[in-house]
Enzyme design. Sequence first.
Site, PDB file in Angstrom:
ATOM      1  N   GLN A  26      -5.535   0.783   2.150  1.00 55.18           N
ATOM      2  CA  GLN A  26      -5.332  -0.652   2.009  1.00 55.18           C
ATOM      3  C   GLN A  26      -4.236  -1.181   2.908  1.00 55.18           C
ATOM      4  O   GLN A  26      -3.410  -0.432   3.429  1.00 55.18           O
ATOM      5  CB  GLN A  26      -5.021  -1.007   0.565  1.00 55.18           C
ATOM      6  N   HIS A  61      -1.758  -4.975   3.233  1.00 57.11           N
ATOM      7  CA  HIS A  61      -1.399  -6.233   2.572  1.00 57.11           C
ATOM      8  C   HIS A  61      -0.982  -7.259   3.622  1.00 57.11           C
ATOM      9  O   HIS A  61      -0.396  -6.902   4.643  1.00 57.11           O
ATOM     10  CB  HIS A  61      -0.265  -5.994   1.570  1.00 57.11           C
ATOM     11  N   GLU A  71       5.835  -3.071  -0.685  1.00 60.71           N
ATOM     12  CA  GLU A  71       5.894  -2.078  -1.775  1.00 60.71           C
ATOM     13  C   GLU A  71       6.889  -0.973  -1.433  1.00 60.71           C
ATOM     14  O   GLU A  71       6.928  -0.511  -0.292  1.00 60.71           O
ATOM     15  CB  GLU A  71       4.531  -1.386  -1.937  1.00 60.71           C
ATOM     16  N   HIS A 129      -2.134   2.102   4.306  1.00 64.65           N
ATOM     17  CA  HIS A 129      -1.651   3.216   3.491  1.00 64.65           C
ATOM     18  C   HIS A 129      -2.650   3.555   2.396  1.00 64.65           C
ATOM     19  O   HIS A 129      -3.505   2.750   2.055  1.00 64.65           O
ATOM     20  CB  HIS A 129      -0.286   2.882   2.875  1.00 64.65           C
ATOM     21  N   ARG A 182      -9.088  -3.789   1.752  1.00 67.53           N
ATOM     22  CA  ARG A 182      -9.416  -2.363   1.710  1.00 67.53           C
ATOM     23  C   ARG A 182     -10.075  -1.878   2.994  1.00 67.53           C
ATOM     24  O   ARG A 182     -10.797  -2.626   3.639  1.00 67.53           O
ATOM     25  CB  ARG A 182     -10.319  -2.072   0.512  1.00 67.53           C
TER      26      ARG A 182
HETATM   27 ZN   LIG Z   1      -0.532  -1.037  -1.341  1.00 63.79          ZN
END
Ligand SMILES: [Zn+2]
Length: 409
Positions: A103, A105, A140, A268, A287
């Site tokens: 994925q 972001h 994240e 990642h 994705r």
């Molecule tokens: Zn992620």
Amino acid sequence: MKKQHKVFKLQGKVQHYAWGGASYIPQLLHLDNPDNKPFAEYWMGAHDNAPAQLVDEDGSVLSLNEYIREHPQESLGTYTTGRFGRLPYLLKILDVKDMLSIQVHPTKRNAELEFAAENKKGVALNASNRNYKDDNHKPELMLALSEFYLLHGFKPEEELLEVLRSVPELAFLSPVFERKGYQEIYRTVMEMPQAEVNRLLQPLVDRIVPAYQAGQLNKEEEDFWAARAAVTYDDGGKIDRGIFSIYFFNLLNLHPGEAIFQDAGLPHAYLEGQNVEIMANSDNVLRGGLTPKHVDVPELLKHVRFEATHPRIIMEDSGPGRIAVYHTPAPDFELSKLSLLQGESLTIRAHSVEIFIVLEGKIGVIEPGVAPYGRKRGEAFVAFHQAKFEVKAQEDAVVYRAAVPAGAL
Ligand SMILES: [Zn+2]
């Protein structure tokens, strides 16, 4: 809720996604799991889909998101209310048994633009083809609690070339990479017709899956995860094109206590292990394979940063005292680790909303005017803006703390 205190016991929410393990989180939370259900994630935050619950002295409960909505100033403080208007982060414990999708972001700016564009087009928020669930970015930080395996950004050039040359089924990509770089090899495999993916990957699968099943591969090699992906996502003759990416990306093994940061645009995938994860409060995920879900390739390609990633393992910054911080550039969150020996205590002032979870041992939470209570492994609590209280270790204890970065306040 009584107003005089600012520290509350907190109960998170379990997410039973199919990829989760059946024992780590139940043990952490002191729950039985007789049906062997997957316990994938434990959420401690104010996300509307799974808000944590505040527990008051008399046992009454209230959702954290409702409480913050009703008392933004008292719970968040002026800065966080003005800048974020809500709890800016989500704290989680993850137990990854089966690998998660690859994925990426979006940036904050892109998330705002794309979210507005999808709204304008009239795509329902819960539609399966909806890409943007909110207008926020999702940086994240993950901190390994066990040996943890993940894919993290594109390999540096030399390393990637070496892999492309040494895996015979991928050799056709090495001239593409040499001439045109990261974007072109990634676009090539992501836009390739499925029949072509099958034709190119079938010999690889036939070669590595028997070795995987015979236990001849180890977790330090890409072949292990590629074979596991082929077995996991065996969808009636449709080979998952995410298998290419396993060879393109850095394969990392983090040891307990090591952390890594994933900012916008960095592809990642989590492969196996347990971690503490903290992220901006968002659900925006694009994705790129290792998933039975729909992959929107043009949308994905818009947001991937096509560049080498030299992984930076973040170790705790053991400053003075017993609080060690894991620093990141994200303005939304800060994770730190409190380590206390039995009998030691620490005074904490919360500058905005802070969430704590005990991972080892047992502590007492002592707030003036409130009966003290204990929190043991797996138990959480929340402290609101201007809370001042003491934690005292009843046994040697490790507590993780989520906060809004002090530099921003
Ligand atoms: Zn992620």
